[in-house]
Design an enzyme around this catalytic site. Structure first.
Site, PDB file in Angstrom:
ATOM      1  NE  ARG A  25      47.357  53.459  50.795  1.00  0.00           N
ATOM      2  CZ  ARG A  25      46.963  54.743  50.246  1.00  0.00           C
ATOM      3  NH1 ARG A  25      45.969  54.715  49.385  1.00  0.00           N
ATOM      4  NH2 ARG A  25      47.799  55.972  50.136  1.00  0.00           N
ATOM      5  CB  THR A 130      33.500  40.624  41.499  1.00  0.00           C
ATOM      6  OG1 THR A 130      33.530  39.552  40.701  1.00  0.00           O
ATOM      7  CG2 THR A 130      32.457  41.647  41.359  1.00  0.00           C
ATOM      8  CB  ILE A 131      37.745  40.093  37.865  1.00  0.00           C
ATOM      9  CG1 ILE A 131      37.054  38.607  37.665  1.00  0.00           C
ATOM     10  CG2 ILE A 131      38.796  40.084  38.846  1.00  0.00           C
ATOM     11  CD1 ILE A 131      38.322  37.762  36.975  1.00  0.00           C
ATOM     12  CG  ASP A 132      32.782  37.695  37.720  1.00  0.00           C
ATOM     13  OD1 ASP A 132      32.045  37.160  38.501  1.00  0.00           O
ATOM     14  OD2 ASP A 132      33.950  37.488  37.224  1.00  0.00           O
ATOM     15  CE  LYS A 218      38.620  37.877  11.121  1.00  0.00           C
ATOM     16  NZ  LYS A 218      39.611  38.780  11.561  1.00  0.00           N
ATOM     17  CD  GLU A 227      33.964  31.583  33.954  1.00  0.00           C
ATOM     18  OE1 GLU A 227      34.728  30.702  34.312  1.00  0.00           O
ATOM     19  OE2 GLU A 227      33.943  32.613  34.730  1.00  0.00           O
TER      20      GLU A 227
HETATM   21  O1  F6P Z   1      33.810  35.913  40.266  1.00  0.00           O
HETATM   22  C1  F6P Z   1      35.211  35.879  40.184  1.00  0.00           C
HETATM   23  C2  F6P Z   1      35.516  34.742  39.489  1.00  0.00           C
HETATM   24  O2  F6P Z   1      36.879  34.796  38.979  1.00  0.00           O
HETATM   25  C3  F6P Z   1      34.571  34.117  38.252  1.00  0.00           C
HETATM   26  O3  F6P Z   1      34.915  34.956  37.140  1.00  0.00           O
HETATM   27  C4  F6P Z   1      34.939  32.768  38.148  1.00  0.00           C
HETATM   28  O4  F6P Z   1      34.197  32.034  37.380  1.00  0.00           O
HETATM   29  C5  F6P Z   1      35.270  32.312  39.688  1.00  0.00           C
HETATM   30  O5  F6P Z   1      35.326  33.484  40.203  1.00  0.00           O
HETATM   31  C6  F6P Z   1      36.245  31.184  39.723  1.00  0.00           C
HETATM   32  O6  F6P Z   1      36.127  30.982  41.089  1.00  0.00           O
HETATM   33  P1  F6P Z   1      37.293  30.120  41.868  1.00  0.00           P
HETATM   34  O7  F6P Z   1      38.391  31.041  41.913  1.00  0.00           O
HETATM   35  O8  F6P Z   1      36.581  29.828  43.310  1.00  0.00           O
HETATM   36  O9  F6P Z   1      37.479  29.091  40.967  1.00  0.00           O
END
Ligand code: F6P
Length: 327
Positions: A25, A130-132, A218, A227
């Site tokens: 946008r 990117t969320i990363d 705890k 991951e």
């Molecule tokens: O790069 C963003 C991301 O969400 C990573 O954190 C994750 O490993 C990957 O994409 C997953 O890719 P896809 O949506 O193609 O499975």
């Protein structure tokens, strides 16, 4: 001397991220302010190869700032990794008389953008979407804030049931090869431990921490697992821990693609608007083959080659603080 920029192609590529629409946008609105024409490329490089470009008017980006995902769609393109694929993509740009591109995406997107700009001398500006949050040259990438808020909300729910049942939960978050989502989710949710690729925590060290907590009464615990951790995902790590320490009833939750969806947070909408605005104004000021970013709350332009190749390190002070606060 560069050809004057009058027609821009904009595309979203790679994993989608909440806020991409806000960035789009801002690109369109800023371009029209400067009397430029904008063409949306649908489905990233796949669509560029197939000539899927359409003129975008101001009204086409109305009522999208609050929507997750990307109205341009996205894709991962094997064809674009070939010289033949990039040639077809460039021919599509020529067919629409495109003078410059704006690429909204992550590392893979910018690797493709760099190749395209080198092979065909077309000016490109990248917007980190990117969320990363794993891109050098910006403190934050679009989508990261929304993703960690989604993850923290999920872990808050996990804590309720872990507390009720005196259970040990391993919760896996995204981040590909980085631990930014895991670290910030761990701190924000008050998790007992965080396992990230950047910090070499052994399974024995994790077991020792869990044992100490157990001895301190705890009654439940939550471990956040990035991951990309070297010991595997949450399921693999839970199994390795159970073999050494089975005092807790252990469960695993993988948050997965929930972290990619949802309405972007205000932070991400403002970040996306700033970076989209800066991308267009940067092009007009002569910026080429750079990624827009935010550093110490100031707009910055980082060469695509640096954004792609230089490591963005996890903040060591945050790692140390997370350890101490979790004790
Ligand atoms: O790069 C963003 C991301 O969400 C990573 O954190 C994750 O490993 C990957 O994409 C997953 O890719 P896809 O949506 O193609 O499975």
């Amino acid at each position: 001397m560069d050809k004057p920029i009058k027609r821009i192609a904009v595309y979203t590529s790679g994993g989608d991220a909440p806020g991409m629409n806000a960035a789009l946008r801002a690109v369109v609105r800023t371009a029209y302010y400067h009397d430029l024409h904008v063409y949306g490329v649908f489905r990233g490089y796949e669509g560029m190869i197939d000539g899927k470009l359409e003129r975008l008017e101001r009204r086409d980006v109305g009522n999208i700032i609050h929507r997750g995902g990307t109205i341009l769609k996205t894709a991962r393109s094997k064809r674009f990794r070939t010289a033949e694929g990039r040639k077809l993509a460039y021919e599509s740009l020529l067919a629409f008389d495109i003078d410059a591109c704006i690429a909204i995406g992550g590392n893979g997107t910018f690797m493709g953008a760099k190749l395209l700009s080198e092979e065909y001398q077309i000016p490109i500006i990248g917007i980190p979407g990117t969320i990363d949050n794993d891109l050098y040259g910006t403190d934050y990438t679009i989508g990261f804030d929304t993703a960690i808020n989604t993850a923290v909300e999920a872990v808050d729910r996990i804590r309720d049931t872990a507390d009720s049942h005196n259970r040990l939960f391993f919760v896996e978050v995204m981040g590909r090869h980085s631990g930014f989502i895991a670290l910030n989710t761990g701190i924000g949710s008050g998790a007992g431990s965080v396992m990230v690729p950047e910090v070499d925590t052994s399974i024995d060290q994790l077991v020792e921490k869990l044992k100490k907590g157990y001895k301190r009464k705890k009654l439940f615990s939550v471990v956040i697992v990035a991951e990309g951790n070297k010991h595997g995902g949450a399921t693999e790590i839970a199994q390795q821990v159970k073999e050494k320490f089975d005092f807790y009833d252990t469960k695993v939750t993988i948050i997965g693609h929930l972290q990619r969806g949802g309405a972007p947070s205000c932070f991400d909408r403002v970040l996306a608007s700033r970076l989209g605005f800066a991308a267009v104004e940067g092009l007009l000021k002569g910026e080429r083959n750079v990624m827009t970013g935010i550093q110490n709350n100031e707009i910055s332009y980082t060469p695509l080659s640096d954004a792609i190749t230089k490591e963005k390190n996890l903040q060591e002070d945050l790692v140390r603080m997370a350890e101490i606060l979790a004790m």
